[in-house]
Enzyme design. Sequence first.
Site, PDB file in Angstrom:
ATOM      1  CD  GLU A  99      -1.030   0.140   3.721  1.00  0.00           C
ATOM      2  OE1 GLU A  99      -1.893  -0.751   3.735  1.00  0.00           O
ATOM      3  OE2 GLU A  99      -0.841   0.927   4.645  1.00  0.00           O
ATOM      4  CB  CYS A 137       3.650   7.022   3.401  1.00  0.00           C
ATOM      5  SG  CYS A 137       4.459   5.763   4.387  1.00  0.00           S
ATOM      6  CB  CYS A 144       9.486  -5.887   7.537  1.00  0.00           C
ATOM      7  SG  CYS A 144      11.002  -5.023   8.015  1.00  0.00           S
ATOM      8  CB  CYS A 148      10.551  -3.655  14.950  1.00  0.00           C
ATOM      9  SG  CYS A 148      12.043  -3.023  14.153  1.00  0.00           S
ATOM     10  CB  CYS A 151       6.711  -3.151  13.451  1.00  0.00           C
ATOM     11  SG  CYS A 151       6.413  -2.909  11.686  1.00  0.00           S
ATOM     12  CB  CYS A 368       2.720   3.212   6.445  1.00  0.00           C
ATOM     13  SG  CYS A 368       2.593   4.980   6.330  1.00  0.00           S
TER      14      CYS A 368
HETATM   15  N1  SAH Z   1      11.823  -0.090   8.182  1.00  0.00           N
HETATM   16  C1  SAH Z   1      11.808   1.331   8.210  1.00  0.00           C
HETATM   17  C2  SAH Z   1      10.572   1.973   7.605  1.00  0.00           C
HETATM   18  C3  SAH Z   1       9.218   1.369   7.880  1.00  0.00           C
HETATM   19  S1  SAH Z   1       8.406   1.625   9.399  1.00  0.00           S
HETATM   20  C4  SAH Z   1      12.013   1.837   9.622  1.00  0.00           C
HETATM   21  O1  SAH Z   1      11.963   1.048  10.542  1.00  0.00           O
HETATM   22  O2  SAH Z   1      12.256   3.010   9.799  1.00  0.00           O
HETATM   23  C5  SAH Z   1       8.085   3.347   9.540  1.00  0.00           C
HETATM   24  C6  SAH Z   1       8.022   3.815  10.973  1.00  0.00           C
HETATM   25  O3  SAH Z   1       6.826   3.314  11.627  1.00  0.00           O
HETATM   26  C7  SAH Z   1       9.203   3.320  11.820  1.00  0.00           C
HETATM   27  O4  SAH Z   1       9.708   4.359  12.604  1.00  0.00           O
HETATM   28  C8  SAH Z   1       8.552   2.251  12.666  1.00  0.00           C
HETATM   29  O5  SAH Z   1       9.276   2.005  13.826  1.00  0.00           O
HETATM   30  C9  SAH Z   1       7.168   2.832  12.916  1.00  0.00           C
HETATM   31  N2  SAH Z   1       6.191   1.854  13.379  1.00  0.00           N
HETATM   32  C10 SAH Z   1       6.063   0.566  13.020  1.00  0.00           C
HETATM   33  N3  SAH Z   1       5.055  -0.028  13.685  1.00  0.00           N
HETATM   34  C11 SAH Z   1       4.515   0.908  14.494  1.00  0.00           C
HETATM   35  C12 SAH Z   1       3.441   0.908  15.444  1.00  0.00           C
HETATM   36  N4  SAH Z   1       2.747  -0.180  15.690  1.00  0.00           N
HETATM   37  N5  SAH Z   1       3.189   2.062  16.074  1.00  0.00           N
HETATM   38  C13 SAH Z   1       3.900   3.177  15.828  1.00  0.00           C
HETATM   39  N6  SAH Z   1       4.916   3.235  14.971  1.00  0.00           N
HETATM   40  C14 SAH Z   1       5.245   2.111  14.300  1.00  0.00           C
END
Ligand code: SAH
Length: 389
Positions: A99, A137, A144, A148, A151, A368
């Site tokens: 997306e 975005c 991924c 993390c 996420c 996103c």
């Molecule tokens: N892999 C890259 C980009 C994708 S995630 C990165 O980690 O930067 C984009 C942002 O969204 C990152 O800062 C990530 O930590 C955050 N993110 C992911 N899941 C989230 C959640 N459940 N709540 C808030 N932020 C989140």
Amino acid sequence: MSTPPVTQPALHPVARLPDEWASALAAQGEKAFRAKQVFRWIHERGVFDTEQMTDLSKVLRQKLTDEGLSEPGSVELVHESSDGTRKVLLDMAHGAKIECVLIPMTPGSLDADVEAEADGDEQDELEDVPRKRVTLCISTQFGCAMGCVFCASGQAGLFRGLGAAEVVYQVLVARRYLRRDEDIKNLVFMGMGEPLHHYDETARALRLLTHPDARGMSPRRITVSTVGLVPGIRRLGEDFAGKIGLAVSLHAPDDETRNRIMPMNKKYPIAQLMRALTEYPLPPRRRITIEYTLIAGVNDSLEQADRLADLLRPLRVKVNLIPMNGIVASELHGPRAEQVVAFRERLLHQGYSCFVRTRRGDDVSAACGQLAMQAANPVRLGRKSTTTA
Ligand code: SAH
């Protein structure tokens, strides 16, 4: 879902740069200037259907179709939320759902600070009618591999990386959903996936997007967000002379906390990451964006805010705080609103510019990546219907 290759096997015609088009067309006895024409049809006008490329001969149009010039995916659905945020869900090869999200810019929206920095841009001054600014975005992978814990994509794991054609396609498709008075002012690689994990595809996408024969998007309006893959940060800095905006998901000021929530920290601990950031060839007046997802009881204490302030002292940064959105795969959740305010104040008092990233498009599925993950597996991967953030 069939087992897909991790990256695209062959170069999709949409991923070709003008000089690659020139050699491909020369091999077919076509004149060199045709390369620019084809490239512009795709990347300036977003046209993939060779029938519409009316300044090319019928024979060439047929050849282009025969060698596979076509849309790299298709639009499955478009969701618009009450705040104007539009999520475009795309169906790509091998069952990948990705997306991209169009986010009208308001103070406090995703990278509204980029807007402030970019003010006075020559391009803007030349515009007859000022256009409304939209941030787009985009995603770089389906799923991924970074793992993390907070996420949805990280918990799902990697299904496959997207080819450069698929990354650029998101921009070309998203433009179709702009209103007449809107323009994509900022492009952020903050959707699903880790852009620096498939560095070559990301770098190619950046070259395509910034090419003057495409729409020549200024690199400073593009931000690549990473968990902190040190070799990728170094390559990005070298290959693009520091011009591409860099955002780093830090989320903790010490290795112990960061190891708990971001497994990649064990490979590239904070000291190594900080060194790479210090050495990133940042142009004058630009800053690195530090993303900090606030998780209740994990990384949101005021002591941690102080440690973060100390850690970031050697860098030119702005901090984006993101209250965590709850996900099904984790019990973790965002802090109470007062804690977010207190954490921010602490950083502001220490001289940092610090924004809280407001949640947009909530009624069409929040952060996103979450919409695509739900489409792929609604039970295991979706977001919780209620969150504390
Ligand atoms: N892999 C890259 C980009 C994708 S995630 C990165 O980690 O930067 C984009 C942002 O969204 C990152 O800062 C990530 O930590 C955050 N993110 C992911 N899941 C989230 C959640 N459940 N709540 C808030 N932020 C989140």
